[in-house]
Enzyme design. Structure first.
Site, PDB file in Angstrom:
ATOM      1  N   GLY A 102      -6.130 -10.307   4.138  1.00  0.00           N
ATOM      2  CA  GLY A 102      -5.571  -9.185   4.577  1.00  0.00           C
ATOM      3  C   GLY A 102      -5.919  -7.860   4.043  1.00  0.00           C
ATOM      4  CG  ASP A 106       7.056  -8.851   0.524  1.00  0.00           C
ATOM      5  OD1 ASP A 106       8.126  -8.136   0.144  1.00  0.00           O
ATOM      6  OD2 ASP A 106       7.149  -9.805   1.206  1.00  0.00           O
ATOM      7  CD  GLU A 139      -2.781  -8.335  -1.613  1.00  0.00           C
ATOM      8  OE1 GLU A 139      -3.961  -8.332  -0.475  1.00  0.00           O
ATOM      9  OE2 GLU A 139      -2.321  -9.573  -2.016  1.00  0.00           O
ATOM     10  CG  ASP A 140      -2.782  -7.152   2.640  1.00  0.00           C
ATOM     11  OD1 ASP A 140      -2.338  -7.506   1.524  1.00  0.00           O
ATOM     12  OD2 ASP A 140      -2.688  -8.014   3.602  1.00  0.00           O
ATOM     13  NE  ARG A 187      -5.925 -12.069   9.506  1.00  0.00           N
ATOM     14  CZ  ARG A 187      -5.345 -12.158   8.331  1.00  0.00           C
ATOM     15  NH1 ARG A 187      -4.957 -11.138   7.874  1.00  0.00           N
ATOM     16  NH2 ARG A 187      -5.060 -13.570   8.074  1.00  0.00           N
ATOM     17  CG  ASP A 219      -1.871 -12.582   9.134  1.00  0.00           C
ATOM     18  OD1 ASP A 219      -1.546 -12.434   7.987  1.00  0.00           O
ATOM     19  OD2 ASP A 219      -1.603 -13.925   9.433  1.00  0.00           O
ATOM     20  CG  PHE A 235       6.680  -9.670   8.868  1.00  0.00           C
ATOM     21  CD1 PHE A 235       6.298 -10.136   7.674  1.00  0.00           C
ATOM     22  CD2 PHE A 235       5.850  -9.701   9.754  1.00  0.00           C
ATOM     23  CE1 PHE A 235       5.117 -10.879   7.357  1.00  0.00           C
ATOM     24  CE2 PHE A 235       4.666 -10.575   9.676  1.00  0.00           C
ATOM     25  CZ  PHE A 235       4.281 -11.068   8.451  1.00  0.00           C
ATOM     26  CB  VAL A 236       4.218  -4.023   8.576  1.00  0.00           C
ATOM     27  CG1 VAL A 236       5.537  -3.068   8.434  1.00  0.00           C
ATOM     28  CG2 VAL A 236       3.798  -4.295   7.123  1.00  0.00           C
TER      29      VAL A 236
HETATM   30  P1  IMP Z   1       3.850 -10.992  -2.414  1.00  0.00           P
HETATM   31  O1  IMP Z   1       3.377 -12.146  -3.105  1.00  0.00           O
HETATM   32  O2  IMP Z   1       5.305 -11.436  -1.841  1.00  0.00           O
HETATM   33  O3  IMP Z   1       3.727  -9.707  -2.923  1.00  0.00           O
HETATM   34  O4  IMP Z   1       3.148 -10.872  -0.939  1.00  0.00           O
HETATM   35  C1  IMP Z   1       1.626 -10.481  -0.671  1.00  0.00           C
HETATM   36  C2  IMP Z   1       1.233 -10.953   0.452  1.00  0.00           C
HETATM   37  O5  IMP Z   1       2.159 -11.435   1.293  1.00  0.00           O
HETATM   38  C3  IMP Z   1       0.169 -10.058   1.121  1.00  0.00           C
HETATM   39  O6  IMP Z   1      -0.963 -10.454   0.627  1.00  0.00           O
HETATM   40  C4  IMP Z   1       0.233 -10.478   2.287  1.00  0.00           C
HETATM   41  O7  IMP Z   1      -0.896 -11.385   2.683  1.00  0.00           O
HETATM   42  C5  IMP Z   1       1.531 -11.027   2.601  1.00  0.00           C
HETATM   43  N1  IMP Z   1       2.603 -10.072   3.031  1.00  0.00           N
HETATM   44  C6  IMP Z   1       3.545  -9.612   2.474  1.00  0.00           C
HETATM   45  N2  IMP Z   1       4.492  -8.859   3.467  1.00  0.00           N
HETATM   46  C7  IMP Z   1       3.819  -8.769   4.639  1.00  0.00           C
HETATM   47  C8  IMP Z   1       4.012  -8.150   5.624  1.00  0.00           C
HETATM   48  O8  IMP Z   1       4.931  -7.384   5.931  1.00  0.00           O
HETATM   49  N3  IMP Z   1       3.246  -8.379   6.708  1.00  0.00           N
HETATM   50  C9  IMP Z   1       2.015  -9.458   6.540  1.00  0.00           C
HETATM   51  N4  IMP Z   1       1.807  -9.815   5.399  1.00  0.00           N
HETATM   52  C10 IMP Z   1       2.722  -9.805   4.485  1.00  0.00           C
END
Ligand code: IMP
Length: 181
Positions: A43, A101, A97-98, A163, A157, A150-151
């Site tokens: 991402g 969440d 990082e993209d 992507r 992706d 969810f984006v």
């Molecule tokens: P976290 O561990 O929950 O903070 O999630 C981080 C990872 O989840 C990111 O590196 C993304 O790959 C993926 N992610 C979280 N939210 C989204 C979203 O809305 N769209 C796509 N990928 C997401």
């Protein structure tokens, strides 16, 4: 493709403008210091490419591959899919990082990198879903705070699709609600 998008959250112009601002801030912080930029694949690849073309400090790029998401849900179990190929001891490291969440992915990565003896560790994220946070993470540079939706697009992706979109859009719920993961 775009029929699957509910609405555009951030246009390509908004993203590019913000990436340029972040690049200026980051360049001012590091000055002439050499930095190791760590894009979080897949991402973060598009964002880090855009950013690395605009920053002024000398830098190496050393991507890292982690996995934590299945479909549209975080699994909370983060795995390192490949070891880093260079030593980070004594280096100034910038994670790119993209999206953050729940925070599990970045929390894991920050602890992992600190354990490698870095001289400094900073983190830049394009998107922050602040209201979805479950664990604390230190973030130094944030592109945009976004709602808990969810984006996809600009590197993000759903099942490896979308992507390439130049904007960030909210994926229609029916696309991922109809799947089990
Ligand atoms: P976290 O561990 O929950 O903070 O999630 C981080 C990872 O989840 C990111 O590196 C993304 O790959 C993926 N992610 C979280 N939210 C989204 C979203 O809305 N769209 C796509 N990928 C997401």
């Amino acid at each position: 493709m775009e029929k699957d998008i509910d609405r555009v959250l951030l246009s390509s112009e908004q993203i590019n403008e913000r990436v340029a601002e972040l690049a200026r801030e980051i360049s001012a912080w590091y000055g002439e210091n050499e930095v190791v930029i760590i894009p979080v694949l897949e991402g973060g690849a598009m964002f880090s490419k855009a950013l690395s073309q605009l920053v002024n400090m000398p830098h190496a790029i050393c991507p890292i591959k982690l996995s934590s998401y299945q479909g549209a849900r975080s699994t909370k179990t983060v795995k390192l899919l490949e070891e880093l190929s260079i030593s980070l001891a004594g280096r100034d490291v910038l994670i790119v990082e993209d999206i953050v969440d729940t925070g599990y992915t970045l929390n894991f990565l920050q602890s992992y990198l600190r354990s490698r003896g870095v001289a400094s560790l900073r983190t830049c994220v394009l998107l922050d879903k602040v209201s979805a946070r479950e664990v604390h993470v230190d973030i130094n540079y944030t592109g945009f705070i976004i709602p808990d939706e969810f984006v996809v697009g600009f590197g993000l992706d759903y099942r490896q699709r979308y992507r390439e979109l130049p904007f960030v859009g909210i994926l229609k719920r029916e696309i991922y609600d109809s799947r089990s993961t």
